[in-house]
Write an enzyme that holds these catalytic residues in place. Structure first.
Site, PDB file in Angstrom:
ATOM      1  N   GLY A 319     -18.235 106.994 -29.181  1.00 35.06           N
ATOM      2  CA  GLY A 319     -19.002 106.313 -28.137  1.00 35.06           C
ATOM      3  C   GLY A 319     -19.180 107.176 -26.905  1.00 35.06           C
ATOM      4  N   GLU A 320     -19.351 106.514 -25.767  1.00 31.20           N
ATOM      5  CA  GLU A 320     -19.472 107.170 -24.460  1.00 31.20           C
ATOM      6  C   GLU A 320     -20.724 108.039 -24.336  1.00 31.20           C
ATOM      7  OE1 GLU A 320     -15.985 109.532 -23.917  1.00 31.20           O
ATOM      8  OE2 GLU A 320     -14.605 107.853 -24.216  1.00 31.20           O
ATOM      9  N   GLY A 321     -21.678 107.930 -25.270  1.00 27.92           N
ATOM     10  CA  GLY A 321     -22.849 108.783 -25.235  1.00 27.92           C
ATOM     11  C   GLY A 321     -22.650 110.110 -25.944  1.00 27.92           C
TER      12      GLY A 321
END
Length: 355
Positions: A319-321
């Site tokens: 996640g987190e980009g």
């Protein structure tokens, strides 16, 4: 606010420009298809920029919306409820995967606290100053937030998009920092796609065991019962089973499309918000790329519904980009090739792939 108003504000990338970009591609020395999907990416970006040849992507930016979700208290996440601020701290300290990659690629990162459940003093003022509310309600039994808060969160996302567009950002890598966010996102996808909870329930970025998966599935099932009565109103849907971070992401996606600013989506949260945005403005997905497949079934369902084909599939689920940022060099490479490869002389036939 009526999100349906965006339908009249959002236009598709310029079709005439895309035709010109395709015509230019046919004049290059390489045969058609030799660069695979990079050709398609270059033409898409050219249409988004309304420029032939395409301009290089020189000012990309990572934007991460952060929030805590009350449903995490049921043990549906690999992280403890109310600890999303720790994810934010890791990004700010340069110790998370997206921070490491962004530093290596020289891409600035912006974190926006839309709904973290922590003391604001734990984080810098520029991060927490936009907070709409502290955490969310437990979506299996109560609304995530009020309609007024949902409206404020959408407006927050719109304002962030305007700030980025006004500052010269030419492409956004969009991500989230949340605990419990995949449960809310999966509920949105299931509601909008008319599927059961078991079809969309994944194991999240931090990973969960079978018992936690069953709890998550039950929470999504119960949240779906609350979501279905408000399916006709996107803002009410976000208030019922979304959260400030998801509503802000939705507003950001819609306003980015209005401002003709391309976005690379990351995981299930971005895909779910994209699906809500598509329901409001059917042209909006034409401005987005999907950076990767995260392994979350709800993300795959949402991308299929939006007809958005992911660029990468490396099993990155942090996640987190992160996965979206990994796709950025592909987009930049496509732009460089489309702009800098020479055109063949008019009297010289195109070479075949072996030639």
């Amino acid at each position: 606010m009526n999100l349906d108003d965006f339908s009249d504000l959002i236009e598709r990338p310029d079709g005439g420009i895309r035709y010109d970009a395709e015509a230019r591609r046919e004049r290059l020395s390489l045969p058609a298809g030799a660069l695979g999907r990079l050709d398609e990416l270059g033409e898409w970006l050219s249409a988004a920029q309304a420029a032939v040849p395409v301009r290089p992507v020189e000012q990309p930016r990572v934007v991460l919306f952060a929030g805590d979700h009350g449903v995490a208290g049921l043990g549906v996440s690999g992280r403890a409820a109310g600890t999303a601020y720790e994810l934010v701290r890791e990004v700010l300290d340069g110790a998370s995967p997206v921070a490491v990659l962004a530093r290596r690629m020289n891409v600035p990162v912006r974190v926006v606290d839309a709904g973290l459940d922590c003391d604001p003093a734990l984080l810098p003022a520029e991060v927490v100053r936009h907070r709409v509310r502290r955490g969310t309600g437990r979506i299996d039994v109560e609304d995530a937030m009020t309609l007024e808060e949902a409206n404020a969160a959408v407006e927050l996302g719109m304002a962030i998009a305007d700030e980025e567009a006004d500052s010269g950002t030419d492409l956004v890598v969009l991500g989230d920092l949340s605990v419990g966010g995949t449960t809310a996102a999966s509920t949105l996808v299931a509601a909008l796609c008319g599927t059961d909870a078991s079809v969309v329930t994944g194991r999240g970025g931090a990973g969960i065991d079978d018992l936690a998966w069953m709890r998550k599935c039950a929470a999504i099932r119960d949240a779906l019962r609350r979501a279905r009565p408000v399916l006709g109103d996107q803002l009410a849907l976000l208030a019922a089973v979304g959260g400030p971070d998801l509503a802000a992401t939705t507003g950001f996606l819609l306003q980015s499309a209005v401002r003709r600013m391309p976005v690379i989506l990351d995981g299930v949260v971005g895909a779910a918000c994209g699906l809500v945005a598509q329901r409001a403005a059917f042209r909006s997905p034409d401005w987005w790329l999907a950076g990767q497949l995260s392994g979350e079934p709800a993300q795959a369902k949402a991308l299929d519904r939006m007809a958005v084909n992911p660029l990468l599939d490396h099993g990155v689920r942090v996640g987190e980009g992160t996965g979206a940022l990994l796709a950025l060099p592909l987009v930049q490479a496509a732009a460089a090739l489309a702009a800098e490869l020479p055109e063949r002389p008019a009297d010289v036939p195109v070479a075949d792939e072996e030639g």
